[in-house]
Scaffold this active site. Structure first.
Site, short mmCIF file in Angstrom:
data_model
loop_
_atom_site.label_atom_id
_atom_site.label_comp_id
_atom_site.label_asym_id
_atom_site.label_seq_id
_atom_site.Cartn_x
_atom_site.Cartn_y
_atom_site.Cartn_z
N HIS A 1 93.43 -58.74 -95.94
CA HIS A 1 92.89 -58.24 -96.82
C HIS A 1 94.00 -57.46 -97.60
O HIS A 1 94.52 -56.64 -97.19
CB HIS A 1 91.86 -56.90 -96.65
CG HIS A 1 91.09 -56.41 -97.79
ND1 HIS A 1 90.08 -57.15 -98.44
CD2 HIS A 1 91.57 -55.36 -98.34
CE1 HIS A 1 89.75 -56.09 -99.39
NE2 HIS A 1 90.72 -55.38 -99.49
N CYS A 2 94.28 -57.81 -99.03
CA CYS A 2 95.47 -57.32 -99.76
C CYS A 2 94.94 -56.28 -100.67
O CYS A 2 94.11 -56.20 -101.50
CB CYS A 2 96.08 -58.46 -100.42
SG CYS A 2 97.45 -57.81 -101.47
N PRO A 3 95.40 -54.89 -100.38
CA PRO A 3 95.03 -53.60 -101.00
C PRO A 3 95.73 -53.79 -102.44
O PRO A 3 95.34 -53.24 -103.60
CB PRO A 3 95.76 -52.63 -100.43
CG PRO A 3 96.70 -53.14 -99.64
CD PRO A 3 96.47 -54.77 -99.37
N ASN B 1 91.34 -57.67 -102.54
CA ASN B 1 90.58 -58.63 -102.42
C ASN B 1 91.09 -59.22 -101.20
O ASN B 1 92.32 -59.21 -100.74
CB ASN B 1 90.63 -59.77 -103.61
CG ASN B 1 89.43 -60.52 -103.30
OD1 ASN B 1 88.62 -60.59 -102.54
ND2 ASN B 1 89.50 -61.91 -104.22
#
Length: 218
Positions: A59-61, A65
């Site tokens: 999960h990429c902040p 997303n």
């Protein structure tokens, strides 16, 4: 996913399925303990998005997303494009940066301009170094057909096999060429079409099933 639920209904009725992550032997279809859905191979539940993600990497902040099957190639290209832009700034402002830092008195730029150029150059250079490290890690993941989650679990499995004197290999490692095409689609690396996803071919598959070494051997 509903498609996987219906596709695995028959296998679930018989209590049998197949998952290369767990070996070549048939196993019961996995079920997510959080959302109670049948979980395809390589899928994981994201605690932030509150749902299972196909071939989840992380999960990429920064993009707010999850990075998985449908957008992993876009994430990799994003890193490449951003690194290229940072390198462009570093090279264009290099001469002015050197003058601003080492020869400020003979520079024809104002003090404010020198400060802006120096700050921009340092930020671009630091981001470029960070992107090289992160991008290099994902290059390794692409050519070995792993996700970030699988990298950690595979490292544990590899250490256990090494202590037992056994040889362990990632079941989804199909060779560098096939591994690359698993992410960027059936595009020739040398032609460079994979750099432009608008005209490049999409990756094959639906994210529910994946080719493994056992299938290639068969």
């Amino acid at each position: 996913p509903p498609e996987f639920d219906s596709a695995m209904a028959a296998a679930a009725a018989n209590g049998k399925g197949c998952d290369a992550e767990l070996g070549e032997e048939p196993v019961a279809p996995r079920q997510c303990t959080r959302c109670c859905r049948l979980k395809p191979p390589r899928a994981h539940h994201c605690s932030v998005c509150k749902r299972c993600v196909l071939k989840m990497d992380h999960h990429c902040p920064w993009i707010n997303n999850c990075v998985g099957f449908n957008n992993y190639r876009y994430f990799c290209l994003f890193l490449l494009y951003l690194a290229s832009c940072c390198w462009f700034v570093v090279m264009v402002f290099l001469e002015h940066f050197i003058d601003a830092i080492f020869h400020p008195r003979r520079s024809r730029l104002r003090f404010v301009d020198r400060q802006c150029i120096s700050l921009s150059w340092i930020i671009a250079f630091c981001i470029f170094i960070a992107l090289c490290l992160l991008g290099g890690f994902h290059v390794y993941l692409v050519i070995t057909n792993q996700t970030t989650i699988e990298f950690h679990s595979n490292s544990v499995s590899k250490d256990k096999a090494k202590r037992k004197g056994e040889l362990w290999r990632n079941p989804y490692d199909l060779g560098r060429r096939r591994n690359f095409q698993e992410v960027f689609g059936p595009n020739d690396f040398c032609r460079g079409l994979w750099l432009v996803p608008y005209i490049a071919k999409r990756p094959l598959g639906d994210g529910l099933t994946f080719a493994s070494m056992s299938e290639l051997k068969a």
